[in-house]
Design an enzyme around this catalytic site. Sequence first.
Site, PDB file in Angstrom:
ATOM      1  N   LYS A 267      48.213  46.266  49.980  1.00 52.39           N
ATOM      2  CA  LYS A 267      47.840  46.443  48.331  1.00 52.39           C
ATOM      3  C   LYS A 267      47.744  45.164  46.857  1.00 52.39           C
ATOM      4  CE  LYS A 267      50.491  49.724  45.607  1.00 52.39           C
ATOM      5  NZ  LYS A 267      51.464  50.256  45.272  1.00 52.39           N
TER       6      LYS A 267
ATOM      7  N   TYR B  35      37.017  49.475  68.399  1.00 51.03           N
ATOM      8  CA  TYR B  35      36.916  48.778  66.680  1.00 51.03           C
ATOM      9  C   TYR B  35      36.451  49.744  66.244  1.00 51.03           C
ATOM     10  CZ  TYR B  35      33.802  45.384  67.927  1.00 51.03           C
ATOM     11  OH  TYR B  35      32.471  44.842  68.479  1.00 51.03           O
TER      12      TYR B  35
ATOM     13  N   VAL C  99      53.755  51.902  51.269  1.00 58.91           N
ATOM     14  CA  VAL C  99      52.764  52.095  52.183  1.00 58.91           C
ATOM     15  C   VAL C  99      54.105  51.493  53.395  1.00 58.91           C
ATOM     16  CG1 VAL C  99      51.407  50.533  50.061  1.00 58.91           C
ATOM     17  CG2 VAL C  99      53.899  49.523  51.756  1.00 58.91           C
ATOM     18  N   GLU C 100      55.176  51.191  53.522  1.00 60.10           N
ATOM     19  CA  GLU C 100      55.773  51.535  54.556  1.00 60.10           C
ATOM     20  C   GLU C 100      55.316  52.898  55.419  1.00 60.10           C
ATOM     21  OE1 GLU C 100      58.249  49.353  51.773  1.00 60.10           O
ATOM     22  OE2 GLU C 100      56.927  50.882  51.746  1.00 60.10           O
TER      23      GLU C 100
ATOM     24  N   GLU D 129      49.960  56.295  39.244  1.00 58.41           N
ATOM     25  CA  GLU D 129      49.310  56.353  40.997  1.00 58.41           C
ATOM     26  C   GLU D 129      49.050  57.129  41.143  1.00 58.41           C
ATOM     27  OE1 GLU D 129      51.173  51.780  43.065  1.00 58.41           O
ATOM     28  OE2 GLU D 129      52.845  53.525  41.952  1.00 58.41           O
TER      29      GLU D 129
END
Length: 119
Positions: A98, A53, A72-73, A21
């Site tokens: 993900k 935005y 991801v946290e 990864e």
Amino acid sequence: MDIVFIEDLRIDAVIGIYDWERRIRQPLAFDIEMAFDNRVPAASDAIADTLDYKAVAKRLIAYVGGSEFQLVETLAERCAALIREEFGVAWVRLKLSKPGAVRGSRAVGVRIERGVRPG
């Protein structure tokens, strides 16, 4: 409370804990809700009075695209902090997905809320 939102913002990034990864870019999907009082921009009809935005999305694309977090946290926390600090947002709900990370699922990830949600 008014909400300005961005749905399914796709950004490729280096993310993950495994060696393979760390050598590739993977797609991530963001759903973002931001508290913002839309009465002023509605009255003025001026982009300068809005929570832009497009500007939020462009900033996240640059930040996430250049990041190399393992979790991801961590990325979710950093993105929520960036939105709150750089765009003056009091409350944000951010879902970071993900896609394809777990066989048999469409996506995995986290959903966080940060700040004080206006009543």
